[in-house]
Every structure is written in C-alpha cells, then in structure tokens.
Design a protein around this motif. Structure first.
Motif, PDB file in Angstrom:
ATOM      1  N   ARG A  98      -8.723   1.844   0.239  1.00 21.07           N
ATOM      2  CA  ARG A  98      -9.632   1.732  -0.652  1.00 21.07           C
ATOM      3  C   ARG A  98      -9.332   1.461  -2.218  1.00 21.07           C
ATOM      4  NH1 ARG A  98     -11.600   8.096   0.362  1.00 21.07           N
ATOM      5  NH2 ARG A  98     -13.712   6.072  -1.421  1.00 21.07           N
ATOM      6  N   GLN A  99      -7.767   1.831  -2.540  1.00 26.48           N
ATOM      7  CA  GLN A  99      -7.612   1.037  -3.930  1.00 26.48           C
ATOM      8  C   GLN A  99      -6.174   0.265  -3.595  1.00 26.48           C
ATOM      9  OE1 GLN A  99      -7.530   3.260  -7.147  1.00 26.48           O
ATOM     10  NE2 GLN A  99      -5.510   2.012  -8.142  1.00 26.48           N
ATOM     11  N   ALA A 100      -6.627  -1.197  -3.685  1.00 23.93           N
ATOM     12  CA  ALA A 100      -5.023  -2.035  -3.108  1.00 23.93           C
ATOM     13  C   ALA A 100      -3.620  -1.385  -3.986  1.00 23.93           C
ATOM     14  CB  ALA A 100      -4.828  -3.640  -3.059  1.00 23.93           C
ATOM     15  N   PRO A 101      -2.562  -1.396  -4.331  1.00 25.77           N
ATOM     16  CA  PRO A 101      -1.621  -1.187  -5.022  1.00 25.77           C
ATOM     17  C   PRO A 101      -1.947  -2.063  -6.593  1.00 25.77           C
ATOM     18  CG  PRO A 101      -0.447  -1.288  -3.556  1.00 25.77           C
ATOM     19  CD  PRO A 101      -1.638  -2.592  -3.140  1.00 25.77           C
ATOM     20  N   GLU A 102      -1.362  -1.154  -7.392  1.00 22.72           N
ATOM     21  CA  GLU A 102      -1.635  -1.943  -8.902  1.00 22.72           C
ATOM     22  C   GLU A 102      -1.279  -0.661  -9.675  1.00 22.72           C
ATOM     23  OE1 GLU A 102      -6.502  -1.216 -11.206  1.00 22.72           O
ATOM     24  OE2 GLU A 102      -6.554  -1.488  -8.478  1.00 22.72           O
ATOM     25  N   ASN A 103      -1.082  -1.393 -10.827  1.00 17.16           N
ATOM     26  CA  ASN A 103      -0.398  -0.443 -11.781  1.00 17.16           C
ATOM     27  C   ASN A 103      -1.498   0.396 -12.738  1.00 17.16           C
ATOM     28  OD1 ASN A 103       2.090  -1.197 -11.154  1.00 17.16           O
ATOM     29  ND2 ASN A 103       2.277  -2.994 -12.556  1.00 17.16           N
ATOM     30  N   LYS A 104      -0.956   1.701 -12.744  1.00 21.18           N
ATOM     31  CA  LYS A 104      -2.015   2.324 -13.882  1.00 21.18           C
ATOM     32  C   LYS A 104      -1.195   2.821 -14.845  1.00 21.18           C
ATOM     33  CE  LYS A 104      -5.387   2.803 -10.966  1.00 21.18           C
ATOM     34  NZ  LYS A 104      -6.567   1.952 -11.071  1.00 21.18           N
ATOM     35  N   ASP A 105      -1.800   3.281 -16.577  1.00 21.69           N
ATOM     36  CA  ASP A 105      -1.272   4.377 -17.308  1.00 21.69           C
ATOM     37  C   ASP A 105       0.148   4.756 -16.903  1.00 21.69           C
ATOM     38  OD1 ASP A 105      -2.895   2.747 -18.800  1.00 21.69           O
ATOM     39  OD2 ASP A 105      -4.148   4.538 -19.859  1.00 21.69           O
ATOM     40  N   TRP A 121      -4.624   9.390  -1.624  1.00 20.01           N
ATOM     41  CA  TRP A 121      -3.839   8.555  -3.186  1.00 20.01           C
ATOM     42  C   TRP A 121      -2.938   8.871  -3.760  1.00 20.01           C
ATOM     43  CZ3 TRP A 121      -7.940   5.645  -4.657  1.00 20.01           C
ATOM     44  CH2 TRP A 121      -9.526   6.077  -3.581  1.00 20.01           C
ATOM     45  N   ILE A 122      -2.013   7.491  -3.917  1.00 17.54           N
ATOM     46  CA  ILE A 122      -0.858   7.665  -4.191  1.00 17.54           C
ATOM     47  C   ILE A 122       0.012   7.137  -5.307  1.00 17.54           C
ATOM     48  CG2 ILE A 122      -0.017   7.752  -1.642  1.00 17.54           C
ATOM     49  CD1 ILE A 122       0.598   4.611  -1.291  1.00 17.54           C
ATOM     50  N   THR A 123       0.748   7.247  -5.818  1.00 13.68           N
ATOM     51  CA  THR A 123       0.805   7.047  -6.946  1.00 13.68           C
ATOM     52  C   THR A 123       2.899   7.177  -7.337  1.00 13.68           C
ATOM     53  OG1 THR A 123      -0.673   7.716  -8.596  1.00 13.68           O
ATOM     54  CG2 THR A 123       1.376   7.946  -9.715  1.00 13.68           C
ATOM     55  N   GLN A 124       3.898   6.126  -7.643  1.00 13.45           N
ATOM     56  CA  GLN A 124       4.983   6.395  -7.856  1.00 13.45           C
ATOM     57  C   GLN A 124       4.771   6.373  -9.477  1.00 13.45           C
ATOM     58  OE1 GLN A 124       6.653   2.205  -6.539  1.00 13.45           O
ATOM     59  NE2 GLN A 124       8.280   2.168  -7.683  1.00 13.45           N
ATOM     60  N   ALA A 125       4.866   7.697  -9.746  1.00  9.53           N
ATOM     61  CA  ALA A 125       5.278   7.301 -11.209  1.00  9.53           C
ATOM     62  C   ALA A 125       6.606   7.058 -11.840  1.00  9.53           C
ATOM     63  CB  ALA A 125       5.512   9.895 -11.427  1.00  9.53           C
TER      64      ALA A 125
END
Length: 125
Positions: A98-105, A121-125
């Motif tokens: 759905r969305q390739a890994p990318e850096n977000k804020d 939806w996964i996030t590495q904080a």
C-alpha cells in the motif's frame, strides 16, 4: 469503563479478525510480526475457532470464518522495531504494498494489505 473481567496482561482494546485461512493467518502473524500464541482454541476437527496472539505489549485475536460468521477484515497501526524488515517479510508472504517504506516526520513508515484482506500500517518510531 469497567473492565473487571479483563484477563491479566490484556489491553482494553484488541483487534479481532475473522479470516478464511486461520492457519495461514496464524503463520503469517508469527513469521512477519514475531507474534506469540497466548491461546489457540480448536474444534474437534482441529480448525481454529479462536486464537489470541501477543504482539509486543498488545494483542491480536482472530477466528476462522464460517457460514454463520463470515470473514471480516480491518486495518491496524503497529509500532515496529524495523519497518523495512517487517514490510519485506509481509511482501514475501504474499502481501500487496500500500506504501513502500519511507521516512516521515513521525518515523519510518510503510503499509501493506495481507493475503487475508487486512491492511497494516507500520511505523518504526
């Protein structure tokens, strides 16, 4: 809200899915997210009726879909240790990006739809 009957170690809110392939979903959760079994309850034929998995400090529950209880999909947000690793495992297990890994804020993020119809939806904080 009273939660007097909540089992020890369980959070107040836990996602619950009904899936067509409960054995496949169990394997997917273990391989992709490193989930561990809290309890897997089967019928006399060995099919999963209800399962509880630990995922970090939370839990996911699911059951096998039937004629009376059809599959229900959902979407879940999960904090992970390594977005790229989880995403790649999911894709290799048949998930759709759905969305390739990318850096977000807010951290390194990605999304995928698993082979069972659920969106993660996964996030590495």
């Amino acid at each position: 809200m009273a939660t007097a009957n909540k089992p020890a170690g369980m959070r107040t809110v836990s996602p619950y899915f009904l899936v067509h392939d409960s054995e496949g979903f169990l394997g997917f959760m273990k391989e992709v997210f490193g989930a561990t079994e809290s309890g897997v309850y089967r019928n006399d034929e060995g099919q999963i009726l209800h399962a509880e998995l630990r995922l970090g400090d939370g839990s996911i529950m699911f059951g096998g879909a039937t004629k009376d209880w059809p599959a229900e999909t959902g979407g879940v947000f999960v904090f992970v240790e390594n977005t790229d690793d989880i995403y790649n495992k999911a894709i290799s297990r048949g998930s759709e990006s759905r969305q390739a890994p990318e850096n977000k804020d807010y951290g390194r993020a990605a999304g995928f739809r698993d082979p069972f119809g659920n969106t993660w939806w996964i996030t590495q904080a």
